[in-house]
Design an enzyme around this catalytic site. Structure first.
Site, PDB file in Angstrom:
ATOM      1  N   HIS A 103      -2.350  -2.330  -9.570  1.00  0.00           N
ATOM      2  CA  HIS A 103      -3.294  -1.643  -8.676  1.00  0.00           C
ATOM      3  C   HIS A 103      -4.573  -2.470  -8.609  1.00  0.00           C
ATOM      4  O   HIS A 103      -5.006  -3.038  -9.609  1.00  0.00           O
ATOM      5  CB  HIS A 103      -3.615  -0.240  -9.214  1.00  0.00           C
TER       6      HIS A 103
ATOM      7  N   ASP B 223       2.850   5.423  -6.814  1.00  0.00           N
ATOM      8  CA  ASP B 223       4.105   5.329  -6.042  1.00  0.00           C
ATOM      9  C   ASP B 223       5.336   5.218  -6.916  1.00  0.00           C
ATOM     10  O   ASP B 223       6.457   5.341  -6.424  1.00  0.00           O
ATOM     11  CB  ASP B 223       4.028   4.101  -5.114  1.00  0.00           C
TER      12      ASP B 223
ATOM     13  N   HIS C 153       0.864  -1.197   0.000  1.00  0.00           N
ATOM     14  CA  HIS C 153       0.000   0.000   0.000  1.00  0.00           C
ATOM     15  C   HIS C 153       0.895   1.239   0.000  1.00  0.00           C
ATOM     16  O   HIS C 153       1.679   1.423  -0.921  1.00  0.00           O
ATOM     17  CB  HIS C 153      -0.939  -0.080   1.203  1.00  0.00           C
TER      18      HIS C 153
HETATM   19  C1  SDX Z   1      -1.355   2.136  -3.395  1.00  0.00           C
HETATM   20  O1  SDX Z   1      -6.140   0.864  -3.143  1.00  0.00           O
HETATM   21  C2  SDX Z   1      -5.635   2.009  -3.425  1.00  0.00           C
HETATM   22  O2  SDX Z   1      -6.302   2.883  -3.897  1.00  0.00           O
HETATM   23  C3  SDX Z   1      -4.142   2.123  -3.069  1.00  0.00           C
HETATM   24  C4  SDX Z   1      -3.484   3.455  -3.484  1.00  0.00           C
HETATM   25  C5  SDX Z   1      -4.071   4.637  -2.735  1.00  0.00           C
HETATM   26  O3  SDX Z   1      -3.949   5.745  -3.257  1.00  0.00           O
HETATM   27  O4  SDX Z   1      -4.567   4.413  -1.563  1.00  0.00           O
HETATM   28  O5  SDX Z   1      -3.619   3.638  -4.881  1.00  0.00           O
HETATM   29  C6  SDX Z   1      -1.981   3.449  -3.123  1.00  0.00           C
HETATM   30  O6  SDX Z   1      -1.339   1.311  -2.525  1.00  0.00           O
HETATM   31  C7  SDX Z   1      -0.849   1.827  -4.781  1.00  0.00           C
HETATM   32  C8  SDX Z   1      -0.291   0.388  -4.900  1.00  0.00           C
HETATM   33  C9  SDX Z   1       1.120   0.393  -4.311  1.00  0.00           C
HETATM   34  N1  SDX Z   1       1.644  -0.997  -4.226  1.00  0.00           N
HETATM   35  C10 SDX Z   1       2.601  -1.442  -5.028  1.00  0.00           C
HETATM   36  O7  SDX Z   1       3.080  -0.800  -5.970  1.00  0.00           O
HETATM   37  C11 SDX Z   1       3.115  -2.839  -4.671  1.00  0.00           C
HETATM   38  C12 SDX Z   1       3.202  -3.695  -5.945  1.00  0.00           C
HETATM   39  N2  SDX Z   1       1.844  -3.962  -6.448  1.00  0.00           N
HETATM   40  C13 SDX Z   1       1.237  -5.208  -6.026  1.00  0.00           C
HETATM   41  O8  SDX Z   1       1.519  -5.589  -4.709  1.00  0.00           O
HETATM   42  C14 SDX Z   1      -0.231  -5.287  -6.439  1.00  0.00           C
HETATM   43  O9  SDX Z   1      -0.320  -4.860  -7.742  1.00  0.00           O
HETATM   44  C15 SDX Z   1      -1.285  -4.570  -5.616  1.00  0.00           C
HETATM   45  C16 SDX Z   1      -1.223  -4.931  -4.181  1.00  0.00           C
HETATM   46  C17 SDX Z   1      -1.136  -3.091  -5.764  1.00  0.00           C
HETATM   47  C18 SDX Z   1      -2.644  -4.985  -6.177  1.00  0.00           C
HETATM   48  O10 SDX Z   1      -2.761  -6.335  -5.942  1.00  0.00           O
HETATM   49  P1  SDX Z   1      -4.133  -7.126  -6.284  1.00  0.00           P
HETATM   50  O11 SDX Z   1      -5.181  -6.215  -6.790  1.00  0.00           O
HETATM   51  O12 SDX Z   1      -4.479  -7.977  -5.105  1.00  0.00           O
HETATM   52  O13 SDX Z   1      -3.731  -7.950  -7.524  1.00  0.00           O
HETATM   53  P2  SDX Z   1      -3.267  -9.440  -7.486  1.00  0.00           P
HETATM   54  O14 SDX Z   1      -2.308  -9.624  -6.363  1.00  0.00           O
HETATM   55  O15 SDX Z   1      -4.483 -10.292  -7.531  1.00  0.00           O
HETATM   56  O16 SDX Z   1      -2.439  -9.552  -8.847  1.00  0.00           O
HETATM   57  C19 SDX Z   1      -3.044  -9.974 -10.045  1.00  0.00           C
HETATM   58  C20 SDX Z   1      -1.928 -10.657 -10.822  1.00  0.00           C
HETATM   59  C21 SDX Z   1      -1.197 -11.739 -10.021  1.00  0.00           C
HETATM   60  O17 SDX Z   1      -0.649 -12.638 -10.952  1.00  0.00           O
HETATM   61  P3  SDX Z   1      -1.476 -14.028 -11.287  1.00  0.00           P
HETATM   62  O18 SDX Z   1      -1.694 -14.731  -9.937  1.00  0.00           O
HETATM   63  O19 SDX Z   1      -2.784 -13.583 -11.925  1.00  0.00           O
HETATM   64  O20 SDX Z   1      -0.578 -14.805 -12.211  1.00  0.00           O
HETATM   65  O21 SDX Z   1      -0.903  -9.686 -11.135  1.00  0.00           O
HETATM   66  C22 SDX Z   1       0.310 -10.058 -10.492  1.00  0.00           C
HETATM   67  C23 SDX Z   1      -0.050 -11.011  -9.386  1.00  0.00           C
HETATM   68  O22 SDX Z   1       1.054 -11.860  -9.096  1.00  0.00           O
HETATM   69  N3  SDX Z   1       0.889  -8.808  -9.982  1.00  0.00           N
HETATM   70  C24 SDX Z   1       2.169  -8.475 -10.079  1.00  0.00           C
HETATM   71  C25 SDX Z   1       2.265  -7.190  -9.522  1.00  0.00           C
HETATM   72  N4  SDX Z   1       1.060  -6.807  -9.080  1.00  0.00           N
HETATM   73  C26 SDX Z   1       0.207  -7.807  -9.368  1.00  0.00           C
HETATM   74  N5  SDX Z   1       3.254  -9.117 -10.586  1.00  0.00           N
HETATM   75  C27 SDX Z   1       4.434  -8.465 -10.519  1.00  0.00           C
HETATM   76  N6  SDX Z   1       4.603  -7.235 -10.001  1.00  0.00           N
HETATM   77  C28 SDX Z   1       3.537  -6.563  -9.502  1.00  0.00           C
HETATM   78  N7  SDX Z   1       3.721  -5.352  -8.995  1.00  0.00           N
END
Ligand code: SDX
Length: 424
Positions: free
Chosen positions: A306, A364, A265
């Protein structure tokens, strides 16, 4: 509410009518509250498709990359408004006229100092304490100073609490930084704007006051603005859940800070910089892309993906532009981290894995490069995110308490042992 309905049949049972409600825009919702009386729960770990409340504050269309605060597009607010005006908009629902703007600015200006006792709290932290650990502690401690004078059912008390917390966060954020570097705390100056004051409290000393360039002040103000609110994200939902029990707003914001700290997050901006440092230069980008795609490797490309945005994050687009301005102003256009970030973004966005999963740079990805260029340490990045997000947290807390609400209390799918007797 509309007459639309969904019907649910369970193993051929008589259909259960579930009302459908339409928002002013965005997806409809199915009201499933009656199901508990039928002895059944809905199941949605991570609340991926669950609307936890009604709200009029922020609207996100993740597929279209749209973010509206009280109907105003974030791109227009970033270009034409400023952080304080957006704070007023989030809290009150409309942009302020000149009189209201001046009044709000003065309210904030005269609440920026913290009780002198708070200075003593910092003495208990090791210099090496993470700034988010300090911020979480001292914001929660503010409830010790204002709890008795606060009736959360009184809208005026709620507005005053919101103004106090919004006003004090930049001061507390700067104190977290100063404590870590062993410099004296700087008091806010009433002659400065919020962003100028923040830079002054960060980098000023009793011996010297940094001149804050308009570009840097505008960049800091816009970063706060872009982080101001984001619908029902994890930290805002935490503030709402804590607030639904009637907790003190300072304690609610402390819970939001705790939730924001996580690298999935708000902690992502710090994690992005750590990742860019670890990549170092273009030659290692492919290696990290492979790690991010490897299911057996917990590494994820920080700053990508996201829960809601499956198109671009409109905030990332704005921040990318600010990056250029700040680096140009500081003569750091050749900043190696920025170059690696640009190359990483290009490669990732051409890679099938990221395209298929709609993983784009989020808010971010670039913010950390700006903060580092300004001279703000990585460990303070999420504190700055929290400072920007405070008006959103308070707007949602205020909105929830302004309407009838229930204490938040989710249920579960129980997979544990059935009833069994204690042996003997
Ligand atoms: C913020 O919610 C908000 O509004 C948050 C925010 C705000 O203003 O409050 O926007 C701020 O938190 C932005 C996000 C910051 N976090 C990161 O940058 C960390 C990296 N991102 C991931 O951890 C992830 O993308 C999330 C947590 C942001 C979202 O995760 P989800 O929605 O639970 O998605 P998921 O885990 O179900 O992923 C879907 C697929 C998966 O692969 P498969 O199982 O389908 O094969 O996408 C992959 C995930 O493994 N994936 C990634 C990835 N993010 C998702 N693979 C590699 N790198 C990534 N960053």
């Amino acid at each position: 509410m509309s007459e639309k309905k969904a019907q649910l049949t369970i193993d051929g049972s008589a259909p259960i009518d579930l009302p459908i409600y339409e928002g002013s825009t965005g997806p409809d919702v199915i009201d499933v509250r009656s199901l508990v009386s039928k002895g059944i729960f809905t199941y949605d770990p991570g609340f991926v498709s669950t609307a936890a409340c009604d709200s009029e504050i922020t609207y996100i269309d993740g597929n279209a990359g749209i973010l509206l605060h009280r109907g105003y597009p974030i791109e227009q607010l970033a270009q034409k408004s400023d952080f304080l005006e957006v704070c007023y908009l989030l809290l009150n629902g409309e942009l302020p006229d000149q009189v209201a703007r001046r009044g709000f600015e003065n309210d904030i200006r005269y609440h920026t100092m913290v009780d002198q006792q708070i200075h003593e709290f910092f003495k208990g932290f090791p210099r090496t304490a993470h700034p988010m650990a300090m911020l979480c502690g001292v914001v929660g401690a503010l409830s010790a100073f204002y709890h008795d004078s606060l009736d959360i059912d009184n809208p005026e008390h709620r507005q005053r609490a919101a103004i106090r917390i919004i006003a004090k966060m930049p001061t507390l954020a700067a104190m977290c930084y100063k404590h870590g570097i062993g410099q004296p705390f700087m008091y806010p100056k009433n002659s400065m704007s919020l962003a100028e004051n923040f830079v002054h409290m960060l980098f000023g000393t009793p011996c010297d006051s940094p001149n804050v360039s308009p570009t840097i002040a505008k960049a800091v103000d816009t970063l706060f603005l872009l982080h101001a609110d984001h619908e029902q994200n994890a930290s805002t939902s935490t503030v709402r859940l804590a607030g639904s029990t009637g907790s003190n707003p300072y304690a609610c914001v402390a819970s939001g800070i705790a939730a924001l700290w996580g690298p999935a997050h708000g902690g992502a901006n710090e994690a992005v910089l750590d990742m860019l440092y670890e990549i170092g230069d273009d030659s290692k980008i492919e290696e990290f892309i492979l790690k991010a795609k490897d299911k057996d490797d917990p590494f994820r490309l920080m700053g990508f993906g996201h829960r809601v945005y499956k198109n671009h994050d409109p905030r990332a687009t704005v921040i990318r532009g600010i990056c250029n301005d700040v680096l140009a102003e500081l003569g750091k256009e050749d900043d190696p981290l920025f170059k690696v970030a640009l190359k990483l973004e290009k490669i990732a966005l051409e890679d099938e894995y990221f395209i298929e999963r709609k993983l784009f740079p989020n808010v971010d990805f670039y913010s950390g490069i700006i903060l580092k260029a300004i001279g703000i340490p990585t460990s303070l990045f999420t504190v700055i995110f929290a400072t920007g997000r405070t008006p959103g947290w308070m707007a949602h807390w205020h909105e929830m308490l302004s309407e009838s609400y229930k204490i938040g209390r989710p249920r579960q799918l129980y997979r544990g042992n059935s009833k069994r007797d204690y042996p003997g």
